[in-house]
Design an enzyme around this catalytic site. Structure first.
Site, PDB file in Angstrom:
ATOM      1  N   GLY A 186     -13.939  -3.520  -0.055  1.00  0.00           N
ATOM      2  CA  GLY A 186     -15.319  -3.057   0.118  1.00  0.00           C
ATOM      3  C   GLY A 186     -15.724  -1.958  -0.853  1.00  0.00           C
ATOM      4  O   GLY A 186     -16.846  -1.976  -1.376  1.00  0.00           O
ATOM      5  N   ARG A 222       0.827  -1.213   0.000  1.00  0.00           N
ATOM      6  CA  ARG A 222       0.000   0.000   0.000  1.00  0.00           C
ATOM      7  C   ARG A 222       0.858   1.258   0.000  1.00  0.00           C
ATOM      8  O   ARG A 222       0.450   2.287  -0.550  1.00  0.00           O
ATOM      9  CB  ARG A 222      -0.947  -0.003   1.199  1.00  0.00           C
ATOM     10  CG  ARG A 222      -2.101  -0.961   0.994  1.00  0.00           C
ATOM     11  CD  ARG A 222      -3.118  -0.885   2.100  1.00  0.00           C
ATOM     12  NE  ARG A 222      -4.401  -1.379   1.625  1.00  0.00           N
ATOM     13  CZ  ARG A 222      -5.310  -1.950   2.410  1.00  0.00           C
ATOM     14  NH1 ARG A 222      -5.091  -2.077   3.697  1.00  0.00           N
ATOM     15  NH2 ARG A 222      -6.446  -2.369   1.909  1.00  0.00           N
ATOM     16  N   LYS A 262     -21.130 -17.014  -1.230  1.00  0.00           N
ATOM     17  CA  LYS A 262     -22.565 -16.878  -0.967  1.00  0.00           C
ATOM     18  C   LYS A 262     -23.290 -15.934  -1.912  1.00  0.00           C
ATOM     19  O   LYS A 262     -22.768 -14.869  -2.258  1.00  0.00           O
ATOM     20  CB  LYS A 262     -22.761 -16.366   0.464  1.00  0.00           C
ATOM     21  CG  LYS A 262     -22.404 -17.397   1.513  1.00  0.00           C
ATOM     22  CD  LYS A 262     -22.660 -16.835   2.885  1.00  0.00           C
ATOM     23  CE  LYS A 262     -22.435 -17.882   3.958  1.00  0.00           C
ATOM     24  NZ  LYS A 262     -22.551 -17.276   5.292  1.00  0.00           N
ATOM     25  N   GLY A 282     -11.077  -9.360  -2.058  1.00  0.00           N
ATOM     26  CA  GLY A 282      -9.978  -9.904  -1.266  1.00  0.00           C
ATOM     27  C   GLY A 282      -9.515 -11.271  -1.739  1.00  0.00           C
ATOM     28  O   GLY A 282      -8.350 -11.481  -2.088  1.00  0.00           O
TER      29      GLY A 282
END
Ligand code: ADP
Ligand code: MG
Length: 396
Positions: free
Chosen positions: A377, A36, A197, A354
């Protein structure tokens, strides 16, 4: 969408408040992965080259508005200096007299790092009083933290409203890649969606069905779609309470003219572990005591066929339980195909998430994609079609 970049700002002699994501892993006071930090280095270098004074704003962990010493940004200073190649000063506050003094003392050619913005209770509330106080520290605001852009916080949103603002290089690259993938894409567009999911990716599937020409559904969530078609999926991961929702998505896709590609063959096993004995069978032939852990070779070649006709690919979620071999085969094969088509200039490929980034790295394909988002996210919310407050605030 239109936003300023570093190129169309006058930064000479200006103090530039730069929102960065340096939420890096630290062990025993040392940075163990500086990815990062390396990714924001071009932004810092370009601001310095334009005569600006970069003042870094960042969060670290989740201190929830309190001063938590273990979540101080100070231990990151040596890693920042090593990567940027310039002196990095630190101030133990991000507001008030101490921060003012540190900004005043900042020498040209140096960088200043202010303490964790989330130590301030006003940060996550997007508090106007905190915003006014922090805006007074700089002349220009530059946001280089796409990964935090789904949050409306002082350091991601209010400051962009309060000061002349621009996107940093990383933010710019991310926005350009996302715009190319779903904003104004070259068609046909294929979305590959997998993962565990359906329930965690409902909004994403709903949005993609409206925007893409082909939707490939794989991974554990494909089991729910198979079950929705009356197929017995044995002991597979499956959300039986979501089969109606899955059927609705299929119906919506049919109505809009988005083609859906579900597994036609599956790899089944009796244990969830690496090297488990397995069989490849038709999608409707999962033994009652087995579970589906990957897509089969016929499905893989159908995915390759769709990719070969596409101009744009957007990918989130692995096609199988990629963490355990050999159930990474479909994910690896699809990743290789996408990487090759990208390298020959036939495909614009954008991926994020991720586990997706981990899977594409494991496949050795990530660096041949057009763009890999590490934003997590924020990337998912953008794929869901949501407006990201930190991006909206940058727009002219
Ligand atoms: P991302 O983090 O990229 O958004 P997800 O978290 O949605 O992706 O999904 C990744 C997880 O899905 C992985 O842990 C993978 O093992 C799991 N998964 C994929 N296919 C299956 C399957 N058939 N059965 C069980 N788990 C699966
Ligand atoms: Mg995940």
């Amino acid at each position: 969408m239109a936003w300023n970049t570093i190129d169309n700002m006058d930064l000479q002699g200006k103090t530039v408040l730069v929102r960065v994501d340096i939420n890096v892993p630290v062990e025993d006071g040392k940075v163990t992965d500086d990815t990062r930090i390396r990714r924001i280095a071009p932004t810092i270098a370009d601001i310095l080259a334009a005569g600006g004074k970069p003042v870094l704003l960042a969060h670290f962990g989740r201190p929830k508005g309190k001063h938590v010493p273990e979540m101080s940004l100070q231990p990151l200073v040596p890693a920042l200096e090593a990567t940027f190649g310039v002196p990095v000063a630190f101030c133990a506050d991000c507001r008030g007299p101490a921060a003012m003094a540190a900004v005043g003392a900042l020498a040209e050619g140096s960088v200043l790092l202010l303490e964790n913005t989330r130590f301030q209770p006003g940060e996550e509330k997007n508090d106007p009083a905190l915003a006014a106080e922090m805006a007074a520290l700089g002349d220009v605001y530059c946001n280089d933290a796409f990964s935090a852009a789904h949050r409306a916080h002082v350091s991601t949103e209010a400051l962009a409203q309060a000061l002349p603002s621009c996107a940093g290089r990383l933010m710019q690259a991310e926005l350009e890649a996302l715009e190319a993938a779903l904003g104004q894409p070259q068609r046909p567009v294929v979305a590959v969606v997998g993962g565990a999911k359906v329930s965690s990716k409902l909004e994403l599937l709903g949005n993609l069905v409206e925007k893409v020409d082909h939707l490939v559904i794989g991974g554990g969530m494909a089991n729910t779609f198979l079950a929705a078609q009356g197929i017995d999926v044995g002991k597979s991961l499956c959300e039986h309470d979501m089969t109606d929702t899955a059927a609705e998505i299929l119906a919506k896709a049919d109505k809009i003219g988005c083609s859906i590609l579900l597994p036609s063959d599956i790899v089944v096993a009796w244990e969830f572990k690496a090297g488990a004995a397995n069989e490849t069978v038709a999608a409707d032939a999962c033994p009652a005591d087995a579970m589906i852990l990957d897509a089969g070779p016929d499905t893989v070649s159908r995915i390759a066929g769709v990719l070969a006709t596409a101009k744009t690919l957007i990918w989130n979620g692995p096609m199988g339980a990629f963490e355990i071999t050999p159930f990474d085969a479909a994910t690896n094969a699809a990743a290789q195909t996408a990487a090759e088509l990208t390298q020959t200039g036939q495909l614009i490929s954008v991926a994020g998430g991720g586990d997706t980034v981990a899977a594409l790295n494991q496949a050795g394909a990530a660096d041949r994609f057009t763009y890999i988002s590490t934003a997590g996210g924020a990337f998912l919310e953008w794929m869901e079609g949501k407006t990201l407050p930190g991006v909206a605030a940058l727009e002219n």
